[in-house]
Enzyme design. Structure first.
Site, PDB file in Angstrom:
ATOM      1  N   ARG A   1      32.974  41.146  47.060  1.00  0.00           N
ATOM      2  CA  ARG A   1      32.832  40.622  45.700  1.00  0.00           C
ATOM      3  C   ARG A   1      31.790  39.502  45.678  1.00  0.00           C
ATOM      4  NH1 ARG A   1      34.590  43.731  41.787  1.00  0.00           N
ATOM      5  NH2 ARG A   1      34.879  41.906  40.497  1.00  0.00           N
TER       6      ARG A   1
ATOM      7  N   HIS B   1      29.969  48.953  41.768  1.00  0.00           N
ATOM      8  CA  HIS B   1      31.393  48.652  41.584  1.00  0.00           C
ATOM      9  C   HIS B   1      31.961  48.261  42.936  1.00  0.00           C
ATOM     10  CE1 HIS B   1      35.666  49.049  40.684  1.00  0.00           C
ATOM     11  NE2 HIS B   1      35.742  49.665  41.849  1.00  0.00           N
TER      12      HIS B   1
ATOM     13  N   ASN C   1      25.255  47.417  35.677  1.00  0.00           N
ATOM     14  CA  ASN C   1      25.293  46.375  36.705  1.00  0.00           C
ATOM     15  C   ASN C   1      25.332  46.914  38.134  1.00  0.00           C
ATOM     16  OD1 ASN C   1      27.960  47.156  36.855  1.00  0.00           O
ATOM     17  ND2 ASN C   1      28.797  45.224  36.118  1.00  0.00           N
TER      18      ASN C   1
ATOM     19  N   GLU D   1      41.690  53.093  44.976  1.00  0.00           N
ATOM     20  CA  GLU D   1      40.372  53.679  44.732  1.00  0.00           C
ATOM     21  C   GLU D   1      39.906  54.546  45.901  1.00  0.00           C
ATOM     22  OE1 GLU D   1      39.000  50.029  41.798  1.00  0.00           O
ATOM     23  OE2 GLU D   1      38.107  50.165  43.792  1.00  0.00           O
TER      24      GLU D   1
ATOM     25  N   LYS E   1      26.442  52.662  41.232  1.00  0.00           N
ATOM     26  CA  LYS E   1      26.523  53.346  39.946  1.00  0.00           C
ATOM     27  C   LYS E   1      25.236  54.131  39.659  1.00  0.00           C
ATOM     28  CE  LYS E   1      29.682  49.874  38.097  1.00  0.00           C
ATOM     29  NZ  LYS E   1      29.902  48.888  37.011  1.00  0.00           N
TER      30      LYS E   1
ATOM     31  N   VAL F   1      25.297  43.613  31.633  1.00  0.00           N
ATOM     32  CA  VAL F   1      26.603  43.990  32.162  1.00  0.00           C
ATOM     33  C   VAL F   1      26.859  45.494  32.081  1.00  0.00           C
ATOM     34  CG1 VAL F   1      27.937  43.634  30.034  1.00  0.00           C
ATOM     35  CG2 VAL F   1      29.016  43.249  32.256  1.00  0.00           C
TER      36      VAL F   1
ATOM     37  N   THR G   1      30.389  40.055  37.489  1.00  0.00           N
ATOM     38  CA  THR G   1      30.276  41.297  36.721  1.00  0.00           C
ATOM     39  C   THR G   1      29.126  41.231  35.729  1.00  0.00           C
ATOM     40  OG1 THR G   1      32.646  41.679  36.956  1.00  0.00           O
ATOM     41  CG2 THR G   1      31.521  42.875  35.195  1.00  0.00           C
TER      42      THR G   1
ATOM     43  N   TYR H   1      39.224  54.020  36.290  1.00  0.00           N
ATOM     44  CA  TYR H   1      39.176  52.877  35.374  1.00  0.00           C
ATOM     45  C   TYR H   1      40.397  52.812  34.456  1.00  0.00           C
ATOM     46  CZ  TYR H   1      34.339  52.040  36.796  1.00  0.00           C
ATOM     47  OH  TYR H   1      33.206  51.749  37.515  1.00  0.00           O
TER      48      TYR H   1
ATOM     49  N   ARG I   1      23.951  41.811  42.089  1.00  0.00           N
ATOM     50  CA  ARG I   1      23.755  41.789  40.636  1.00  0.00           C
ATOM     51  C   ARG I   1      22.787  40.690  40.213  1.00  0.00           C
ATOM     52  NH1 ARG I   1      30.066  42.939  39.422  1.00  0.00           N
ATOM     53  NH2 ARG I   1      29.967  45.218  39.511  1.00  0.00           N
TER      54      ARG I   1
END
Length: 169
Positions: free
Chosen positions: A105, A135, A132, A146, A29, A129, A111, A69, A122
């Site tokens: 993950r 994604h 973070n 995606e 991000k 949050v 998250t 999203y 993270r």
């Protein structure tokens, strides 16, 4: 040609497209790009043994982000999320490997960085949050959707990974 066949197969039979050929979508991000964490994030996925099949630096449009999203559109933070994600460059990536969605993950962490374990991306690099850093697709189905949103088929490279025999039986 083999990549085209695999992609067609994956789209026709998504549940069968798992194992070593499973793919996931990741995006560093804007805060992660600005903080120059891209190399560290790529390093963690490479060291885990995953294969990078696509990577690009993009300024994501609000239209793309609204589609990405779409499942969160009813959430109160949706408009802030779209604005934040369009505020700077994003590094979009596709990784491939055994159980890569689930394993990614785990590497990324919860998250909410307050719940993320030390050693996760993270847990190591995030404070709140709303910023973070990364994604990651939350399911194989989300990954397919995606990847198709962010990449053209020609951008997904199929290459021989010589380390594969050192990773998988």
């Amino acid at each position: 040609m083999i990549c085209l066949v695999l992609t067609i197969f994956a789209n026709l039979f998504p549940s069968a497209y798992s194992g070593v050929n499973e793919r996931t979508f990741l995006a560093v991000k804007p805060d992660g790009v600005q903080r120059r964490l891209v190399g560290e994030i790529v390093r963690r996925f490479e060291r885990k043994g995953f294969k990078l099949v696509a990577l690009k630096l993009v300024q994501a449009s609000e239209e793309l982000l609204r589609e990405h999203y779409v499942e969160l559109r009813e959430k109160p933070f949706y408009s802030r999320l779209v604005k934040y994600m369009s505020s700077g460059p994003v590094v979009a990536m596709v990784w491939q490997g055994l159980d890569v969605v689930h394993a990614s993950r785990a590497l990324i962490g919860a998250t909410d960085p307050g719940d993320a374990m030390p050693g996760t991306i993270r847990g190591d690099f995030c404070m709140e949050v709303g910023k973070n850093v990364i994604h990651g697709s939350d399911s194989v189905e989300s990954a397919h959707r995606e990847i198709a949103l962010w990449f053209r088929e020609a951008e997904l490279l199929c290459w021989e990974d010589s380390a594969g025999h050192w990773l998988y039986e």
